[in-house]
Design an enzyme around this catalytic site. Structure first.
Site, PDB file in Angstrom:
ATOM      1  N   CYS A  27       0.816  -1.210   0.000  1.00 32.00           N
ATOM      2  CA  CYS A  27       0.000   0.000   0.000  1.00 32.00           C
ATOM      3  C   CYS A  27       0.855   1.268   0.000  1.00 32.00           C
ATOM      4  O   CYS A  27       2.031   1.244   0.365  1.00 32.00           O
ATOM      5  CB  CYS A  27      -0.933   0.007   1.213  1.00 32.00           C
ATOM      6  SG  CYS A  27      -2.304   1.177   1.066  1.00 32.00           S
ATOM      7  N   ASP A 148      -6.014  -2.298  11.946  1.00 32.69           N
ATOM      8  CA  ASP A 148      -4.818  -1.458  11.905  1.00 32.69           C
ATOM      9  C   ASP A 148      -4.586  -0.843  13.271  1.00 32.69           C
ATOM     10  O   ASP A 148      -5.483  -0.775  14.110  1.00 32.69           O
ATOM     11  CB  ASP A 148      -5.007  -0.359  10.853  1.00 32.69           C
ATOM     12  CG  ASP A 148      -3.691   0.261  10.413  1.00 32.69           C
ATOM     13  OD1 ASP A 148      -2.630  -0.126  10.936  1.00 32.69           O
ATOM     14  OD2 ASP A 148      -3.726   1.143   9.539  1.00 32.69           O
TER      15      ASP A 148
END
Length: 239
Positions: A27, A148
């Site tokens: 990412c 996360d």
């Protein structure tokens, strides 16, 4: 069917696979040379942070289009959005992206509205700090959730909370080529997401990108070999 729609179909197929293997997402791509390495190592997903100037990795709409045009069509493009208007997200979902990742305060009402507007999978990122965050992950209307430690902080959260997650998830936060194998061993996530862990001096590091994908693929192969050995030994016992 154009290349990106082919990738959208592949994205659906990836979600339908379940957790037979670990899907790897790289990412925060924002340079052409980053995409060239992605095209070399072929992760399962490639993420772009869209219109979020607070992040040094963010790309505007024009750059997003150029980078996705450069991306190998076998790699689905994931747009990461932080509290953006539904119109912007749905427009890019229709024209550029293969998956939408919501990384702000978007809740189930937002997701329900967005699902009426887009025909690609939706991922919701959950910042995990308490058991209540785990409950939100379990109740999310998104196709899959990403767990996360924060908004691109690169820090791991309290992994002991993962035991309360009752659905497939992508694990993020503090992962790098050195520790991603341990995370796979412990939690068998649907996928893993790396961004800060594949950077050097805030730029994507080709060596780390290669090592990250190799670490995930290698650990999956080890687990498959171990599973096969266990089945063989059980068969020998019962023969």
């Amino acid at each position: 069917m154009n290349n990106r729609r082919m990738s959208a179909v592949r994205m659906r197929e990836l979600l339908d696979e379940g957790s037979e293997r670990t899907h790897v997402k790289l990412c925060g791509m924002f340079r052409e040379q980053d995409i060239d390495v992605v095209n070399e190592v072929l992760p399962d997903l490639c993420g772009f942070i869209v219109d979020y100037p607070s992040s040094h990795r963010h790309v505007d709409r024009d750059r997003l289009q150029r980078l996705v045009d450069r991306l190998d069509p076998r790699v689905p493009a994931v747009g990461v959005f932080v509290d953006e208007p539904l119109g912007l997200v749905s427009e890019l979902a229709d024209t550029v992206l293969d998956m939408v990742q919501l990384h702000g305060n978007e809740g189930n009402p937002y997701i329900v509205f967005l699902r009426e507007l887009v025909d690609i999978p939706i991922c919701q990122a959950i910042r995990v700090r308490t058991p209540d965050d785990v409950r939100r992950a379990n109740e999310s209307k998104a196709d899959i959730v990403l767990l996360d430690g924060g908004a691109g902080s690169g820090k791991a959260f309290d992994w002991s909370l993962i035991q309360g997650v009752e659905r497939p998830f992508i694990l993020a936060g503090g992962l790098d080529p050195q520790n991603v194998g341990e995370a796979i061993d412990r939690f068998h996530p649907w996928g893993v997401d790396m961004s800060s862990g594949i950077e050097t001096d805030r730029l994507k590091d080709p060596g780390k990108m290669r090592a990250a994908v190799a670490a995930v693929r290698g650990r999956d192969e080890q687990l498959r070999d171990l599973s096969g050995s266990v089945r063989d030994s059980r068969g020998a016992v019962h023969s």
